[in-house]
Design an enzyme around this catalytic site. Structure first.
Site, PDB file in Angstrom:
ATOM      1  N   CYS A  50      22.313 -39.184  -8.655  1.00 32.28           N
ATOM      2  CA  CYS A  50      21.053 -39.634  -9.252  1.00 32.28           C
ATOM      3  C   CYS A  50      20.494 -40.809  -8.444  1.00 32.28           C
ATOM      4  CB  CYS A  50      21.293 -40.044 -10.695  1.00 32.28           C
ATOM      5  SG  CYS A  50      19.839 -40.801 -11.435  1.00 32.28           S
ATOM      6  N   CYS A  74      20.170 -44.226 -10.659  1.00 33.17           N
ATOM      7  CA  CYS A  74      21.321 -44.996 -11.131  1.00 33.17           C
ATOM      8  C   CYS A  74      21.527 -46.158 -10.159  1.00 33.17           C
ATOM      9  CB  CYS A  74      22.567 -44.109 -11.168  1.00 33.17           C
ATOM     10  SG  CYS A  74      22.731 -43.160 -12.706  1.00 33.17           S
ATOM     11  N   HIS A  86      22.236 -43.828 -17.346  1.00 27.73           N
ATOM     12  CA  HIS A  86      21.726 -42.497 -17.016  1.00 27.73           C
ATOM     13  C   HIS A  86      21.456 -41.647 -18.263  1.00 27.73           C
ATOM     14  CE1 HIS A  86      21.210 -39.107 -14.228  1.00 27.73           C
ATOM     15  NE2 HIS A  86      21.804 -38.382 -15.145  1.00 27.73           N
ATOM     16  N   HIS A 144      13.137 -42.644 -17.049  1.00 30.20           N
ATOM     17  CA  HIS A 144      12.188 -43.314 -16.159  1.00 30.20           C
ATOM     18  C   HIS A 144      10.770 -42.834 -16.429  1.00 30.20           C
ATOM     19  CE1 HIS A 144      12.436 -39.449 -14.100  1.00 30.20           C
ATOM     20  NE2 HIS A 144      11.387 -39.788 -13.378  1.00 30.20           N
ATOM     21  N   GLN A 168       6.464 -43.309 -14.687  1.00 25.26           N
ATOM     22  CA  GLN A 168       5.751 -43.494 -13.432  1.00 25.26           C
ATOM     23  C   GLN A 168       4.469 -44.281 -13.676  1.00 25.26           C
ATOM     24  OE1 GLN A 168       5.750 -40.057 -10.741  1.00 25.26           O
ATOM     25  NE2 GLN A 168       6.419 -38.869 -12.492  1.00 25.26           N
TER      26      GLN A 168
HETATM   27 ZN   LIG Z   1      20.891 -41.893 -13.179  1.00 23.13          ZN
END
Ligand SMILES: [Zn+2]
Length: 375
Positions: free
Chosen positions: A78, A81, A148, A201, A203
């Site tokens: 990832c 992370c 995560h 996450h 944007q």
């Molecule tokens: Zn992650």
């Protein structure tokens, strides 16, 4: 460089190996200095152009750099992370609270070589009808947590508050960039929306033009000259009450009267505020409690134990419209029943004419039920 934003958040600006900017937002005093990014990345050279659709009077972004090879040592790792145990991600630190960085594969990016009139691109095929210009904006990624497996709705209000500070900071800074017309903070959540990274996450797009949906709103505001159209919508929804989900002290969440998606939720500040930077302390504090509660309600909407795929977009005033355009959230899901998705077919995709199979009042009733269950 470290400074402090509202809400006791420390902001530290640094650069990644390819020159992209990365900003840590730490809760409380800044963490000890983080290690630099030592990955062997080539300089970031995004290729973005805007082409004008003369019939619809819309700009379409054409990017060709998204096919460039990925330089991550392990494709399965990832990139959001923290860098740990010898594995290097986009974030050089071994832990963080909230971090924002420039997208490596942006849809908009400043192009210094195209800034002067001599080097500006000519129309497509030399045809003046097909105008073309550089995609001079900016795209950033916001990591909500180093965990995560977390989701925005699962995070404590303290963390949501830090995310709000990051949104406010980025909005103020990106809005000031030359050519940027509107700053959009959004989160795509769920594989059904096309998300490939599960790490929590969002944007931020700093558009070099006013996107079509915002232009439609601006046209309505112009027609309503002198009236506070957002304030009127909010007042009418509160008077009707049938689609209100939560009526807080500073914010009101409701399903709009003409909702177009199977699940749709709007959240307005009660006061006229143009964007995140304008929110006061009390508004930020209430939002930090209310927003995750609404996201959890969305997850509980269908009794299917499957997190709701959604797009949550924070609309803020385009350049020059701060007096009339109000900050608000538009959240929608394409899930129309457990295991079933709404596809945008002929009428929606072809004509932008929406057909909704669910009554907005029914959606609001269900959201009220699950948001209150959450306590
Ligand atoms: Zn992650």
């Amino acid at each position: 460089m470290t400074d402090t934003t509202a809400g006791g958040v420390s902001r530290t600006v640094t650069r990644l190996a390819d020159g992209r900017e990365l900003i840590y937002f730490d809760e409380g005093p800044a963490a000890a200095p983080r290690p630099p990014d030592t990955r062997p990345l080539p300089p970031s050279r995004p290729s973005v152009e805007l082409r004008h659709d003369v019939l619809h009077d819309e700009w379409v972004t054409v990017t060709t750099h998204r096919n460039t090879r990925t330089f991550l040592p392990d494709a399965a790792a990832c990139p959001l992370c923290p860098s740990r145990d010898g594995r290097r991600s986009e974030i050089p630190a071994d832990d963080y609270d909230v971090v924002v960085f420039e997208n490596r594969f942006p849809s908009f990016a400043a192009s210094p070589e195209a800034a002067s009139p001599e080097t500006r691109p000519s129309p497509v095929d030399g045809e003046p009808l097909f105008a073309r210009r550089p995609g001079d904006g900016r795209c950033e990624v916001v990591c909500f947590s180093s965990d995560h497996t977390a989701s925005l709705g699962s995070l404590p209000p303290r963390r949501i508050r830090t995310v709000i500070e990051a949104w406010a900071d980025r909005t103020a800074e990106l809005s000031a960039l030359p050519g940027v017309q509107q700053v959009f903070c959004f989160e795509n959540r769920g594989e059904e929306i096309g998300v490939t990274l599960h790490h929590p996450h969002g944007q931020i797009y700093a558009y070099p033009f006013v996107p079509p949906r915002s232009r439609q709103v601006l046209a309505s505001l112009e027609r309503a000259a002198g009236r506070d159209l957002f304030g009127e919508v909010l007042a009418a929804e509160r008077r009707a009450g049938t689609r209100i989900v939560v009526d807080g002290e500073h914010w009101t969440a409701f399903v709009p009267a003409a909702a177009r998606w199977p699940v749709q939720l709007h959240l307005y500040p009660r006061r006229h505020v143009a964007g995140f930077p304008g929110l006061d302390e009390d508004e930020r504090a209430e939002l930090a409690e209310l927003y995750p509660a609404l996201l959890r309600a969305c997850d509980a909407y269908y009794d299917d134990d499957a997190p709701l795929p959604y797009v949550a977009g924070w609309h803020q005033a385009p350049r020059g419209a701060h007096d009339t355009y109000r900050l608000h959230l538009q959240l929608f899901s394409i899930r129309r029943a457990p295991g079933r998705l709404k596809f945008l077919a002929g009428s929606e995709s072809g004509m932008a004419a929406w057909i909704n199979d669910v009554a907005p009042e029914q959606v609001a009733e269900r959201l009220r039920e699950v948001v209150h269950k959450d306590g």
